[in-house]
Design an enzyme around this catalytic site. Sequence first.
Site, PDB file in Angstrom:
ATOM      1  N   HIS A 132     -16.365  45.906  80.366  1.00 58.24           N
ATOM      2  CA  HIS A 132     -15.472  45.092  80.570  1.00 58.24           C
ATOM      3  C   HIS A 132     -14.187  45.931  80.556  1.00 58.24           C
ATOM      4  O   HIS A 132     -14.638  46.603  80.478  1.00 58.24           O
ATOM      5  CB  HIS A 132     -15.182  44.720  79.204  1.00 58.24           C
ATOM      6  CG  HIS A 132     -15.885  44.310  78.556  1.00 58.24           C
ATOM      7  ND1 HIS A 132     -16.788  44.305  77.550  1.00 58.24           N
ATOM      8  CD2 HIS A 132     -15.876  42.607  77.793  1.00 58.24           C
ATOM      9  CE1 HIS A 132     -17.695  43.142  76.301  1.00 58.24           C
ATOM     10  NE2 HIS A 132     -16.909  42.351  77.038  1.00 58.24           N
ATOM     11  N   ASP A 143     -13.509  48.668  78.246  1.00 67.03           N
ATOM     12  CA  ASP A 143     -15.075  49.540  78.272  1.00 67.03           C
ATOM     13  C   ASP A 143     -14.224  50.845  79.499  1.00 67.03           C
ATOM     14  O   ASP A 143     -14.523  51.934  78.807  1.00 67.03           O
ATOM     15  CB  ASP A 143     -15.589  48.924  78.771  1.00 67.03           C
ATOM     16  CG  ASP A 143     -15.980  47.600  77.802  1.00 67.03           C
ATOM     17  OD1 ASP A 143     -15.555  47.230  76.766  1.00 67.03           O
ATOM     18  OD2 ASP A 143     -16.991  46.981  78.341  1.00 67.03           O
ATOM     19  N   HIS A 169     -27.783  35.766  70.028  1.00 62.74           N
ATOM     20  CA  HIS A 169     -26.036  34.516  69.461  1.00 62.74           C
ATOM     21  C   HIS A 169     -27.750  33.393  70.006  1.00 62.74           C
ATOM     22  O   HIS A 169     -26.628  32.165  68.622  1.00 62.74           O
ATOM     23  CB  HIS A 169     -25.884  34.441  70.758  1.00 62.74           C
ATOM     24  CG  HIS A 169     -23.788  35.279  70.693  1.00 62.74           C
ATOM     25  ND1 HIS A 169     -23.655  35.613  72.254  1.00 62.74           N
ATOM     26  CD2 HIS A 169     -24.638  36.752  70.354  1.00 62.74           C
ATOM     27  CE1 HIS A 169     -22.912  36.831  72.319  1.00 62.74           C
ATOM     28  NE2 HIS A 169     -24.193  37.088  71.042  1.00 62.74           N
TER      29      HIS A 169
HETATM   30  C1  XLS Z   1     -20.327  39.632  72.151  1.00 64.79           C
HETATM   31  C2  XLS Z   1     -20.610  39.658  73.254  1.00 64.79           C
HETATM   32  C3  XLS Z   1     -20.316  40.022  74.434  1.00 64.79           C
HETATM   33  C4  XLS Z   1     -20.350  40.204  75.681  1.00 64.79           C
HETATM   34  C5  XLS Z   1     -19.053  40.472  76.895  1.00 64.79           C
HETATM   35  O1  XLS Z   1     -21.015  39.305  70.919  1.00 64.79           O
HETATM   36  O2  XLS Z   1     -22.388  39.223  73.340  1.00 64.79           O
HETATM   37  O3  XLS Z   1     -20.569  41.632  74.831  1.00 64.79           O
HETATM   38  O4  XLS Z   1     -21.757  39.779  76.041  1.00 64.79           O
HETATM   39  O5  XLS Z   1     -18.361  39.820  76.619  1.00 64.79           O
HETATM   40 NI    NI Z   2     -23.402  39.524  75.390  1.00 61.15          NI
HETATM   41 NI    NI Z   3     -23.491  39.673  70.981  1.00 62.50          NI
END
Ligand code: XLS
Ligand code: NI
Ligand code: NI
Length: 435
Positions: free
Chosen positions: A99, A102, A269
Amino acid sequence: MTDFFAGIPKIAYEGPDSENEFAFRHYNPDEVVLGKRMEDHLRFAVAYWHSFAWEGQDPFGGRTFDRPWFGDGMDCARLKADVAFEMFAILGQPYFCFHDLDVRPEGATFAESRANLEAITDYFAEKMQATGTRLLWGTANLFTHRRFMAGAATNPDPDVFAYSGAVLKSCIDATHRLGGENYVMWGGREGYETLLNTDLGQEAEQAGRMLHNVVDYKHKIGFKGPILIEPKPQEPSKHQYDFDVATVYGFLKRFGLEDEVKVNIEQGHAILAGHSFEHELALAASLGIFGSIDINRNDYQSGWDTDQFPNNVPEMALAFYEVLRAGGFTTGGTNFDAKLRRQSLDPADLILAHVGGMDACARGLKAAAAMLEDGKLEAARAERYAGWQGAEAQKMLSGQYGLEEIADYVERSGVEPEPRSGRQERLENLVNRYV
Ligand code: XLS
Ligand code: NI
Ligand code: NI
């Protein structure tokens, strides 16, 4: 050279019997699996944020890591990049992801932040040229700074929408400049905390408009890689709009973007959304939107997005089975969106976490390839649906038969369904031979 990883050798493949902790036991980049090198199947990427920007904080406490590059300013950002590329050389993984936040210090204004990003992008370009490390994807952090607390594209304040658009443009530019193979959008705060102050319809319009802008801009500058949305159901928000693959697909259809945008599916997720990882992968493939994966797992008891390195080989086998069935990665890859536990302080921990994750994925890939080659699972699946090859079945599926014709067919031919075993345990036994 920095001395951060002093004494740690480049990791090589030594085979499953090696006693050397600093070796791959299963990941052998050049080994050919189903006609392709393992490195080209897995396309590993290191996530810059967890490995180099995260300081070890959790909801109860702050920084636990002590890294020489923590701090503000371009010198710290450059030192961080030096160490990152040293880690890439040790691991030998082909890709990384980042990102904006970062990699560069936040400026006093947007223009200053953008200039910082451009300076680091130049610094990366030299290092990528020198080492051969490539960029799997870039992305924008539209969630950490307080200006994004009520969302980015879906913010009630049009100034935040505007600011987010400017950030997106700068991050797509950086990704393009570095030859990134995809561009990812994770809507960390695109959702709500309470419905009491939220206009769902308005926020969806804003999200659709911004995604159109991103797609238009990508075409305008000739960025060839796909835009990927990373679904996540919630956390830290109460509800996130990109809930899961099915929800994202509905959103893309609504705004006519289903041929432009794919998904980056994260294992953790998928679990948060109440699915299995392989469900999300299989669904994305069936919808034609499978793009890339984030391979970090969650702790199954805590219920949080704990972003741990993968270590469960049977789970990896089922995941890579779906990746292979989908035809494998094209522009996508396997990103370790994973972080150390906050007590894992040593530089060696950071290296070996990745080594272990790469080995777990390699074992999963090999098991998945063996299951595909064996062919019994696919044969059983095909046999289960074989009836649909029949002439009457084809007429029903194509729409040639409506309900009247179907009813007529049933009475005419005396159709009497005969239940058949789904053979689940037998298929599970089959999988167990390989994992
Ligand atoms: C957060 C996300 C993030 C994405 C990129 O839960 O996984 O890390 O992969 O913004
Ligand atoms: Ni992610
Ligand atoms: Ni994540």
